[in-house]
Design a protein around this motif. Structure first.
Motif, PDB file in Angstrom:
ATOM      1  N   TYR A  35       1.054  -1.289  -0.335  1.00 22.40           N
ATOM      2  CA  TYR A  35       0.188  -0.029   0.138  1.00 22.40           C
ATOM      3  C   TYR A  35       0.849   1.236  -0.038  1.00 22.40           C
ATOM      4  O   TYR A  35       0.192   2.167  -1.204  1.00 22.40           O
ATOM      5  CB  TYR A  35      -1.075   0.595   1.365  1.00 22.40           C
ATOM      6  N   GLU A  36       2.082   1.690   0.922  1.00 27.32           N
ATOM      7  CA  GLU A  36       3.251   2.191   0.846  1.00 27.32           C
ATOM      8  C   GLU A  36       3.537   2.277  -1.039  1.00 27.32           C
ATOM      9  O   GLU A  36       4.241   3.816  -1.581  1.00 27.32           O
ATOM     10  CB  GLU A  36       4.012   2.090   1.934  1.00 27.32           C
ATOM     11  N   LEU A  37       3.803   1.553  -1.514  1.00 26.57           N
ATOM     12  CA  LEU A  37       4.348   1.367  -2.613  1.00 26.57           C
ATOM     13  C   LEU A  37       3.484   2.501  -3.977  1.00 26.57           C
ATOM     14  O   LEU A  37       3.718   2.964  -4.234  1.00 26.57           O
ATOM     15  CB  LEU A  37       5.206   0.456  -3.540  1.00 26.57           C
ATOM     16  N   ARG A  38       2.051   1.703  -3.480  1.00 27.11           N
ATOM     17  CA  ARG A  38       0.621   2.268  -4.555  1.00 27.11           C
ATOM     18  C   ARG A  38       0.591   3.432  -4.123  1.00 27.11           C
ATOM     19  O   ARG A  38      -0.062   4.098  -5.131  1.00 27.11           O
ATOM     20  CB  ARG A  38      -0.317   1.272  -4.014  1.00 27.11           C
ATOM     21  N   GLU A  39       0.800   4.043  -3.035  1.00 26.02           N
ATOM     22  CA  GLU A  39       0.480   5.602  -2.606  1.00 26.02           C
ATOM     23  C   GLU A  39       1.433   6.744  -2.819  1.00 26.02           C
ATOM     24  O   GLU A  39       1.618   7.914  -3.112  1.00 26.02           O
ATOM     25  CB  GLU A  39       0.532   6.177  -1.169  1.00 26.02           C
ATOM     26  N   SER A  40       2.767   5.690  -3.463  1.00 27.07           N
ATOM     27  CA  SER A  40       4.160   6.594  -3.904  1.00 27.07           C
ATOM     28  C   SER A  40       4.247   6.508  -5.208  1.00 27.07           C
ATOM     29  O   SER A  40       4.796   7.551  -5.230  1.00 27.07           O
ATOM     30  CB  SER A  40       5.252   5.710  -3.026  1.00 27.07           C
ATOM     31  N   ILE A  41       3.453   6.212  -6.078  1.00 22.00           N
ATOM     32  CA  ILE A  41       3.363   6.053  -7.163  1.00 22.00           C
ATOM     33  C   ILE A  41       1.821   6.327  -7.928  1.00 22.00           C
ATOM     34  O   ILE A  41       0.841   5.554  -8.099  1.00 22.00           O
ATOM     35  CB  ILE A  41       3.014   4.579  -7.814  1.00 22.00           C
ATOM     36  N   GLN A  42       1.384   7.846  -7.797  1.00 23.00           N
ATOM     37  CA  GLN A  42       0.102   8.362  -8.203  1.00 23.00           C
ATOM     38  C   GLN A  42      -0.328   7.777  -9.752  1.00 23.00           C
ATOM     39  O   GLN A  42       0.949   7.725 -10.895  1.00 23.00           O
ATOM     40  CB  GLN A  42       0.004   9.585  -8.770  1.00 23.00           C
ATOM     41  N   GLY A  43      -1.459   7.345  -9.730  1.00 22.83           N
ATOM     42  CA  GLY A  43      -1.883   6.841 -11.000  1.00 22.83           C
ATOM     43  C   GLY A  43      -1.858   5.617 -11.527  1.00 22.83           C
ATOM     44  O   GLY A  43      -3.115   5.081 -12.363  1.00 22.83           O
ATOM     45  N   ILE A  44      -1.269   4.636 -10.666  1.00 21.05           N
ATOM     46  CA  ILE A  44      -0.788   3.100 -10.866  1.00 21.05           C
ATOM     47  C   ILE A  44      -2.208   2.614  -9.843  1.00 21.05           C
ATOM     48  O   ILE A  44      -2.615   2.693  -8.839  1.00 21.05           O
ATOM     49  CB  ILE A  44       0.454   2.913 -10.384  1.00 21.05           C
ATOM     50  N   SER A  45      -3.010   1.519 -10.823  1.00 22.88           N
ATOM     51  CA  SER A  45      -4.154   0.602 -10.137  1.00 22.88           C
ATOM     52  C   SER A  45      -3.497  -0.629  -9.226  1.00 22.88           C
ATOM     53  O   SER A  45      -1.990  -1.021  -9.891  1.00 22.88           O
ATOM     54  CB  SER A  45      -4.642  -0.123 -11.134  1.00 22.88           C
ATOM     55  N   GLU A  46      -3.865  -1.017  -8.543  1.00 18.53           N
ATOM     56  CA  GLU A  46      -3.961  -2.147  -7.719  1.00 18.53           C
ATOM     57  C   GLU A  46      -3.184  -3.087  -8.190  1.00 18.53           C
ATOM     58  O   GLU A  46      -2.097  -4.305  -8.400  1.00 18.53           O
ATOM     59  CB  GLU A  46      -4.791  -2.561  -6.344  1.00 18.53           C
ATOM     60  N   LYS A  47      -4.266  -3.277  -9.678  1.00 17.92           N
ATOM     61  CA  LYS A  47      -3.550  -4.729 -10.668  1.00 17.92           C
ATOM     62  C   LYS A  47      -2.687  -4.601 -11.198  1.00 17.92           C
ATOM     63  O   LYS A  47      -1.520  -5.375 -11.414  1.00 17.92           O
ATOM     64  CB  LYS A  47      -4.733  -4.726 -11.907  1.00 17.92           C
ATOM     65  N   MET A  48      -2.249  -3.093 -11.445  1.00 16.61           N
ATOM     66  CA  MET A  48      -1.181  -3.085 -12.590  1.00 16.61           C
ATOM     67  C   MET A  48       0.430  -2.961 -11.520  1.00 16.61           C
ATOM     68  O   MET A  48       1.203  -3.774 -12.107  1.00 16.61           O
ATOM     69  CB  MET A  48      -1.207  -1.528 -13.683  1.00 16.61           C
ATOM     70  N   LEU A  49       0.163  -2.832 -10.433  1.00 14.29           N
ATOM     71  CA  LEU A  49       1.064  -2.985  -9.599  1.00 14.29           C
ATOM     72  C   LEU A  49       1.693  -4.349  -9.264  1.00 14.29           C
ATOM     73  O   LEU A  49       2.540  -4.376  -9.309  1.00 14.29           O
ATOM     74  CB  LEU A  49       0.899  -2.035  -8.326  1.00 14.29           C
ATOM     75  N   ALA A  50       0.304  -5.156  -8.863  1.00 12.90           N
ATOM     76  CA  ALA A  50       0.382  -5.821  -8.991  1.00 12.90           C
ATOM     77  C   ALA A  50       1.302  -6.912  -9.677  1.00 12.90           C
ATOM     78  O   ALA A  50       2.070  -7.691  -9.723  1.00 12.90           O
ATOM     79  CB  ALA A  50      -0.414  -6.577  -8.065  1.00 12.90           C
ATOM     80  N   GLN A  51       0.894  -6.783 -11.273  1.00 12.28           N
ATOM     81  CA  GLN A  51       1.704  -7.045 -12.127  1.00 12.28           C
ATOM     82  C   GLN A  51       3.250  -6.588 -12.526  1.00 12.28           C
ATOM     83  O   GLN A  51       3.927  -7.398 -13.087  1.00 12.28           O
ATOM     84  CB  GLN A  51       0.522  -6.753 -13.642  1.00 12.28           C
ATOM     85  N   SER A  52       3.018  -5.890 -12.173  1.00 11.88           N
ATOM     86  CA  SER A  52       4.729  -4.350 -12.917  1.00 11.88           C
ATOM     87  C   SER A  52       5.156  -5.619 -11.362  1.00 11.88           C
ATOM     88  O   SER A  52       6.483  -5.821 -11.414  1.00 11.88           O
ATOM     89  CB  SER A  52       4.774  -3.823 -12.284  1.00 11.88           C
ATOM     90  N   LEU A  53       5.214  -5.665 -10.153  1.00  6.19           N
ATOM     91  CA  LEU A  53       6.209  -6.271  -9.221  1.00  6.19           C
ATOM     92  C   LEU A  53       6.236  -7.672  -9.134  1.00  6.19           C
ATOM     93  O   LEU A  53       7.158  -8.263  -9.024  1.00  6.19           O
ATOM     94  CB  LEU A  53       5.458  -6.002  -7.571  1.00  6.19           C
ATOM     95  N   ARG A  54       5.336  -8.566  -9.738  1.00  5.35           N
ATOM     96  CA  ARG A  54       5.287 -10.419 -10.096  1.00  5.35           C
ATOM     97  C   ARG A  54       6.586 -10.332 -11.012  1.00  5.35           C
ATOM     98  O   ARG A  54       7.195 -11.371 -11.174  1.00  5.35           O
ATOM     99  CB  ARG A  54       4.164 -10.537 -10.560  1.00  5.35           C
ATOM    100  N   ALA A  55       6.546  -9.263 -12.745  1.00  8.33           N
ATOM    101  CA  ALA A  55       7.658  -8.931 -13.140  1.00  8.33           C
ATOM    102  C   ALA A  55       8.784  -9.356 -12.803  1.00  8.33           C
ATOM    103  O   ALA A  55       9.855  -9.410 -12.937  1.00  8.33           O
ATOM    104  CB  ALA A  55       7.252  -8.504 -14.670  1.00  8.33           C
ATOM    105  N   LEU A  56       8.672  -7.858 -12.162  1.00  2.79           N
ATOM    106  CA  LEU A  56      10.048  -7.522 -11.237  1.00  2.79           C
ATOM    107  C   LEU A  56      10.496  -8.409 -10.321  1.00  2.79           C
ATOM    108  O   LEU A  56      12.215  -8.613 -10.488  1.00  2.79           O
ATOM    109  CB  LEU A  56      10.585  -6.326 -10.597  1.00  2.79           C
ATOM    110  N   VAL A  57      10.077  -9.062  -9.534  1.00  7.54           N
ATOM    111  CA  VAL A  57      10.797 -10.126  -8.936  1.00  7.54           C
ATOM    112  C   VAL A  57      10.683 -11.286  -9.593  1.00  7.54           C
ATOM    113  O   VAL A  57      11.933 -12.222  -8.996  1.00  7.54           O
ATOM    114  CB  VAL A  57       9.300 -10.493  -8.009  1.00  7.54           C
ATOM    115  N   LYS A  58       9.830 -11.573 -10.349  1.00  2.00           N
ATOM    116  CA  LYS A  58      10.701 -13.562 -11.148  1.00  2.00           C
ATOM    117  C   LYS A  58      12.001 -12.738 -11.873  1.00  2.00           C
ATOM    118  O   LYS A  58      12.737 -13.541 -12.143  1.00  2.00           O
ATOM    119  CB  LYS A  58      10.022 -13.055 -12.176  1.00  2.00           C
ATOM    120  N   ASP A  59      12.125 -11.691 -12.066  1.00  3.40           N
ATOM    121  CA  ASP A  59      13.691 -10.679 -12.760  1.00  3.40           C
ATOM    122  C   ASP A  59      14.699 -11.138 -12.054  1.00  3.40           C
ATOM    123  O   ASP A  59      16.006 -10.310 -12.081  1.00  3.40           O
ATOM    124  CB  ASP A  59      13.484  -9.672 -13.735  1.00  3.40           C
ATOM    125  N   GLY A  60      14.321 -11.146 -10.694  1.00  2.07           N
ATOM    126  CA  GLY A  60      15.485 -10.511  -9.950  1.00  2.07           C
ATOM    127  C   GLY A  60      15.797  -9.477  -9.590  1.00  2.07           C
ATOM    128  O   GLY A  60      16.752  -9.103  -8.571  1.00  2.07           O
TER     129      GLY A  60
END
Length: 106
Positions: A35-60
């Protein structure tokens, strides 16, 4: 080098995606909960944040830690690789911000 099967190309696509760059810049200073990350990036939806995080975690680039609480607290931070990739992005953002007039920068 730029072949569609190149693993680096996929990581670059995730890093330079609409939200990936902002996730890496936001995590430069501190580890953040979802939720802190979501609040720090104005305009991002929970869905898009989750997708972005999933990809970046997978990439290491980003790590994910789940605290066994109710509800679970999920914290994200940069791996060493994520710091290496994110530092130049944060520097680029800083350079652009400094060049813009004070009233037009975010």
């Amino acid at each position: 080098m730029f072949h569609t099967d190149c693993a680096a190309r996929e990581v670059v696509d995730h890093v330079t995606s609409r939200w990936g760059v902002w996730v890496l810049i936001s995590l430069q200073r501190n580890d953040l909960r979802f939720y802190e990350l979501r609040e720090s990036i104005q305009g991002i939806s929970e869905k898009m944040l989750a997708q972005s995080l999933r990809a970046l975690v997978k990439d290491g680039l980003v790590w994910r830690r789940v605290e066994p609480t109710t509800p679970p607290q999920v914290t994200y931070g940069l791996t060493e690789f994520g710091r290496e990739v994110g530092e130049p992005l944060a520097e680029l953002f800083g350079r652009i911000t400094r060049r813009l007039s004070p009233g037009s920068a975010g």
